[in-house]
Design a protein around this motif. Sequence first.
Motif, PDB file in Angstrom:
ATOM      1  N   ILE A 198     -22.577   9.444 -93.409  1.00  0.00           N
ATOM      2  CA  ILE A 198     -23.990   9.228 -93.075  1.00  0.00           C
ATOM      3  C   ILE A 198     -24.113   8.544 -91.716  1.00  0.00           C
ATOM      4  O   ILE A 198     -24.890   8.971 -90.850  1.00  0.00           O
ATOM      5  CB  ILE A 198     -24.668   8.387 -94.181  1.00  0.00           C
ATOM      6  N   ALA A 199     -23.328   7.490 -91.506  1.00  0.00           N
ATOM      7  CA  ALA A 199     -23.388   6.766 -90.237  1.00  0.00           C
ATOM      8  C   ALA A 199     -22.918   7.638 -89.079  1.00  0.00           C
ATOM      9  O   ALA A 199     -23.479   7.594 -87.978  1.00  0.00           O
ATOM     10  CB  ALA A 199     -22.544   5.496 -90.328  1.00  0.00           C
ATOM     11  N   SER A 200     -21.879   8.445 -89.316  1.00  0.00           N
ATOM     12  CA  SER A 200     -21.340   9.274 -88.235  1.00  0.00           C
ATOM     13  C   SER A 200     -22.323  10.344 -87.791  1.00  0.00           C
ATOM     14  O   SER A 200     -22.239  10.841 -86.667  1.00  0.00           O
ATOM     15  CB  SER A 200     -20.035   9.926 -88.685  1.00  0.00           C
ATOM     16  N   GLN A 201     -23.248  10.711 -88.667  1.00  0.00           N
ATOM     17  CA  GLN A 201     -24.245  11.723 -88.329  1.00  0.00           C
ATOM     18  C   GLN A 201     -25.485  11.116 -87.675  1.00  0.00           C
ATOM     19  O   GLN A 201     -26.453  11.823 -87.394  1.00  0.00           O
ATOM     20  CB  GLN A 201     -24.660  12.478 -89.592  1.00  0.00           C
ATOM     21  N   GLY A 202     -25.450   9.804 -87.461  1.00  0.00           N
ATOM     22  CA  GLY A 202     -26.609   9.150 -86.868  1.00  0.00           C
ATOM     23  C   GLY A 202     -27.719   8.905 -87.866  1.00  0.00           C
ATOM     24  O   GLY A 202     -28.868   8.646 -87.482  1.00  0.00           O
ATOM     25  N   LEU A 203     -27.396   8.973 -89.161  1.00  0.00           N
ATOM     26  CA  LEU A 203     -28.378   8.746 -90.216  1.00  0.00           C
ATOM     27  C   LEU A 203     -28.250   7.316 -90.733  1.00  0.00           C
ATOM     28  O   LEU A 203     -27.285   6.606 -90.433  1.00  0.00           O
ATOM     29  CB  LEU A 203     -28.169   9.748 -91.353  1.00  0.00           C
TER      30      LEU A 203
END
Length: 251
Positions: A198-203
């Motif tokens: 989630i964090a890696s996708q900018g979410l």
Amino acid sequence: MKKKKRRWPRILFWVFIGVPGIILMLFALLNWVVMPIIARHNKEVTIPNLVGLEKTEAVRTILSAGFKLGDIRTVTDTSFLPNHVVSQYPGAGRMVKPGRAVHLDISRGANRVIIPDIVGMPLAMAIARLEQDHLVVAEIESLRTPNIPPGQVIAIHPNAGTEIALDLPVSLAISTPVGSFPIPNLLGMELETASGIIASQGLILGTVKHAQSEEPVGIVMVQYPEEGMSVREGDTVHLIVASPPLPDSHP
């Protein structure tokens, strides 16, 4: 007038002595010279058992038995000491001709592993592949790459093919989408892994609720937005993860 010499004694000599003698000589030549050569050529010998031997000793055994050393692979195996033979081909006890190549698998030990090549894989598949080799992803970096599908691994550190200890972490770089993109599937992942994606996708990770389930504790059972729904950087993702079921209150 000269008398004609009789030829019968000479003919009889060749019939009863000369021809059988030649046949016996040919038989002896075939039996004592030709057949041993053929037998040596077709002789098969037994492959020795090399499993468990140290690599140098195994190679010495192969060569001294009249075989050739074939390919040597290094594999991870917890049941063998480092640099010892894990398996061989052909197997021990096989009857083969001398000069046959014998291939070996050599243990690198239980605590080392070679980093697999996961570049080009979707992130979830890449993490699953790393977990098969008991490798831990410590960091996931996002790089905006308009020409590469979002969520695809574009780099790994240490590089693929590097041999490392199992307790050393690895880091990944994945392509980050530009604009809206479909959210990846998080179901079945551990909460920590899903949070990293989630964090890696900018979410942004939103609410994390727990629900009693027979699934392993901490496994994502529900996500919203659901897989494939369109999201943008900064959107929030909510999860429901498994918690242990209540103990049976009935006696």
